[in-house]
Scaffold this motif. Structure first.
Motif, mmCIF file in Angstrom:
data_model
loop_
_atom_site.group_PDB
_atom_site.id
_atom_site.type_symbol
_atom_site.label_atom_id
_atom_site.label_comp_id
_atom_site.label_asym_id
_atom_site.label_seq_id
_atom_site.Cartn_x
_atom_site.Cartn_y
_atom_site.Cartn_z
ATOM 1 N N TYR A 198 1.008 -1.247 -0.275
ATOM 2 C CA TYR A 198 -0.214 -0.087 0.269
ATOM 3 C C TYR A 198 0.708 1.562 0.333
ATOM 4 O O TYR A 198 0.428 2.348 -1.157
ATOM 5 C CB TYR A 198 -0.941 0.349 1.155
ATOM 6 C CG TYR A 198 -1.328 1.310 1.258
ATOM 7 C CD1 TYR A 198 -2.504 1.822 0.115
ATOM 8 C CD2 TYR A 198 -1.551 2.332 2.011
ATOM 9 C CE1 TYR A 198 -3.435 2.573 0.272
ATOM 10 C CE2 TYR A 198 -1.103 3.477 1.919
ATOM 11 C CZ TYR A 198 -3.018 3.814 1.541
ATOM 12 O OH TYR A 198 -3.456 5.073 1.357
ATOM 13 N N ALA A 199 1.874 1.352 0.911
ATOM 14 C CA ALA A 199 2.635 2.643 0.839
ATOM 15 C C ALA A 199 3.547 3.004 -0.622
ATOM 16 O O ALA A 199 3.124 4.282 -0.517
ATOM 17 C CB ALA A 199 3.855 2.714 2.365
ATOM 18 N N ALA A 241 3.422 6.180 -5.055
ATOM 19 C CA ALA A 241 3.285 6.062 -6.674
ATOM 20 C C ALA A 241 1.850 7.012 -7.263
ATOM 21 O O ALA A 241 2.098 8.216 -8.285
ATOM 22 C CB ALA A 241 3.499 4.710 -7.184
ATOM 23 N N VAL A 242 0.581 7.397 -6.820
ATOM 24 C CA VAL A 242 -0.532 7.223 -7.025
ATOM 25 C C VAL A 242 -0.265 9.040 -6.936
ATOM 26 O O VAL A 242 -0.875 9.858 -8.155
ATOM 27 C CB VAL A 242 -1.956 6.681 -6.282
ATOM 28 C CG1 VAL A 242 -3.012 7.426 -6.345
ATOM 29 C CG2 VAL A 242 -1.995 5.564 -6.665
ATOM 30 N N LEU A 243 -0.135 9.487 -5.617
ATOM 31 C CA LEU A 243 -0.173 10.738 -5.093
ATOM 32 C C LEU A 243 1.155 11.624 -6.076
ATOM 33 O O LEU A 243 1.021 13.207 -5.233
ATOM 34 C CB LEU A 243 -0.067 10.848 -3.911
ATOM 35 C CG LEU A 243 -1.493 10.168 -2.825
ATOM 36 C CD1 LEU A 243 -1.266 10.659 -2.260
ATOM 37 C CD2 LEU A 243 -3.140 10.327 -4.105
ATOM 38 N N ARG A 244 1.945 11.155 -6.546
ATOM 39 C CA ARG A 244 3.631 11.761 -6.325
ATOM 40 C C ARG A 244 3.150 12.385 -7.353
ATOM 41 O O ARG A 244 2.567 12.544 -8.942
ATOM 42 C CB ARG A 244 4.452 10.789 -7.007
ATOM 43 C CG ARG A 244 6.004 11.942 -7.232
ATOM 44 C CD ARG A 244 6.980 10.836 -7.311
ATOM 45 N NE ARG A 244 7.390 9.297 -6.786
ATOM 46 C CZ ARG A 244 6.853 8.090 -6.875
ATOM 47 N NH1 ARG A 244 7.142 8.149 -8.643
ATOM 48 N NH2 ARG A 244 7.168 7.319 -5.880
#
Ligand SMILES: *Cc1c(COP(=O)(O)O)cnc(C)c1O
Length: 442
Positions: free
Chosen positions: A429-430, A435-438
């Protein structure tokens, strides 16, 4: 009744040859043939009545008239028996309003005619339905046609193979070995065509297929055969129809063998002759810089034309140095106040990728047209308020090597400014969250 016949495209003599003759050149001057319609007979319907008829049929199920081509049958091949029509419901393709990308390049009214959203993934279906139907009718009338054959840069052979298979007619295709995409090679193989991978370029394949057809009773399916142009011209009519019988200011079209620009011109001319529309759009033919004989001729005011050996280009379907329909194309450009532009590998690949960011998935040839359009805008020739239609000739999915090569930044001579790569992420998850939020909100 309505009728059409082969006539000399050079106008050398008033010869009229029935469409079920096996003939590709004028018997008098050896020039190419056109299909000429009895326009006076077609005047028995008013312009409004034609528009109503075409609209009633458009994309409906009354066979064969739901096809974008056969819905205009009276203007295409009126005397063909309906039982000999070989149709795969071609035409009726999406006219994509490229609103967001258009505005980003300074155009308020840009449209992309997605001719590749079609049975075999290119506009070649529009012409091949007519040609293969003609062959089916010849055979039905007792003529011997051993097979249909073509030389191809990939899309003609895919279309010929599919329509021939649907009709049960043997097909032979001549391809330049190693110069077409994987999808284009596998299409005729899947349809059971005899596939000749020739150790030469398209122009060599073209010379060989002509000789083979002539000496062995095969029917030649290349666009020197004007039956294909008759089907392809319906794209002009369909564009008008999709704009409620209005024409755009500009049409930009990629050109190789130059049959399609001639077809577009014929469609517009026929609508003008029969009063459906009044004004002519301007036409731009877009060529790859490595295969640009028409562009070179244009720079000299078409004073002469010199064939060339076409160089390596990702726009492989227009890698043609000696276009068979050059005379037709120049005549068309003269009538439509036309221009010719060219695009380098870098320009075409980045134009295609940039427009993909606006929701498209462009083949390299469409990239050539988009890059040419950017130049016309920069030169002020195309104005912000002009309505522009770019003819997208094939589906991007047929050119996955090109698309992958671009996003891996591996295309020679291309600085891939819009490359996008997958992000490898562990199944945690982390890591996923990072990766999603960068960079997402900034
Ligand atoms: C055939 C083809 C062209 C060129 O059309 P011409 O009639 O040869 O000028 C352009 N793009 C694609 C994808 C094609 O298959």
């Amino acid at each position: 009744m309505y009728s059409s016949a082969f006539t000399c495209s050079e106008g050398c003599s008033p010869v009229r040859i029935p469409l079920d003759e096996i003939v590709y050149r004028c018997p008098a001057c050896r020039g190419l043939l056109d299909v000429t319609h009895d326009i006076d007979a077609l005047r028995d319907r008013s312009a409004a009545a034609w528009m109503r008829l075409f609209d009633e049929r458009y994309m409906r199920s009354a066979w064969p008239y739901g096809s974008g081509v056969w819905g205009k049958k009276e203007w295409v091949f009126p005397q063909l028996a309906n039982e000999n029509v070989v149709s795969l419901f071609e035409g009726g393709t999406n006219l994509f309003w490229a609103d967001r990308w258009g505005r980003s390049v300074g155009l308020a009214d840009l449209w992309v005619k997605q001719c590749g959203v079609s049975h075999t993934g290119s506009f070649k279906d529009l012409g091949m339905t007519v040609l293969v139907s003609a062959v089916k009718e010849m055979i039905a009338r007792g003529r011997t046609v051993r097979a249909v054959a073509c030389a191809s840069t990939g899309d003609t052979s895919a279309a010929l193979s599919a329509y021939a298979a649907a009709a049960g007619i043997p097909a032979v295709v001549f391809l330049p070995r190693g110069k077409i995409s994987t999808a284009q090679l596998v299409q005729p193989l899947a349809n059971g065509a005899r596939v000749l991978a020739i150790d030469g370029d398209f122009d060599a394949c073209m010379a060989l297929v002509q000789e083979t057809c002539e000496k062995n009773g095969l029917y030649l399916a290349n666009s020197m055969n004007p039956l294909r142009i008759e089907g392809q011209k319906t794209v002009a009519i369909e564009i008008a129809q999709q704009f409620d019988w209005q024409l755009p200011d500009w049409v930009v079209i990629p050109g190789g063998n130059l049959g399609n620009v001639s077809a577009l011109g014929r469609g517009f001319e026929m609508m003008i002759a029969l009063g459906l529309v009044a004004k002519r759009p301007r036409i731009c033919v877009a060529q790859a810089e490595r295969a640009n004989p028409l562009y070179e001729s244009y720079l000299k005011g078409f004073a002469d034309f010199t064939p060339m050996t076409a160089g390596e280009t990702v726009a492989s379907a227009i890698r043609i140095g000696n276009p068979v329909s050059v005379g037709r194309a120049i005549r068309t450009l003269r009538v439509f106040d036309g221009v010719v532009e060219q695009a380098t590998e870098d320009e075409l690949a980045n134009a295609a990728a940039s427009a993909d960011r606006g929701g498209m998935f462009n083949c390299p040839h469409t990239g050539v047209a988009l890059a040419a359009l950017l130049k016309l805008v920069a030169r002020g020739l195309v104005k912000k308020s002009d309505r522009v239609v770019v003819v997208s000739t094939a589906h991007g999915l047929k050119f996955s090597e090109f698309k992958v090569g671009y996003h891996e930044a591996k295309l020679p001579g291309v600085a891939a400014t819009h490359a996008n790569r997958p992000i490898d992420v562990a199944a945690k998850y982390a890591d996923v969250r990072d990766a999603v939020l960068r960079g997402l909100d900034g």
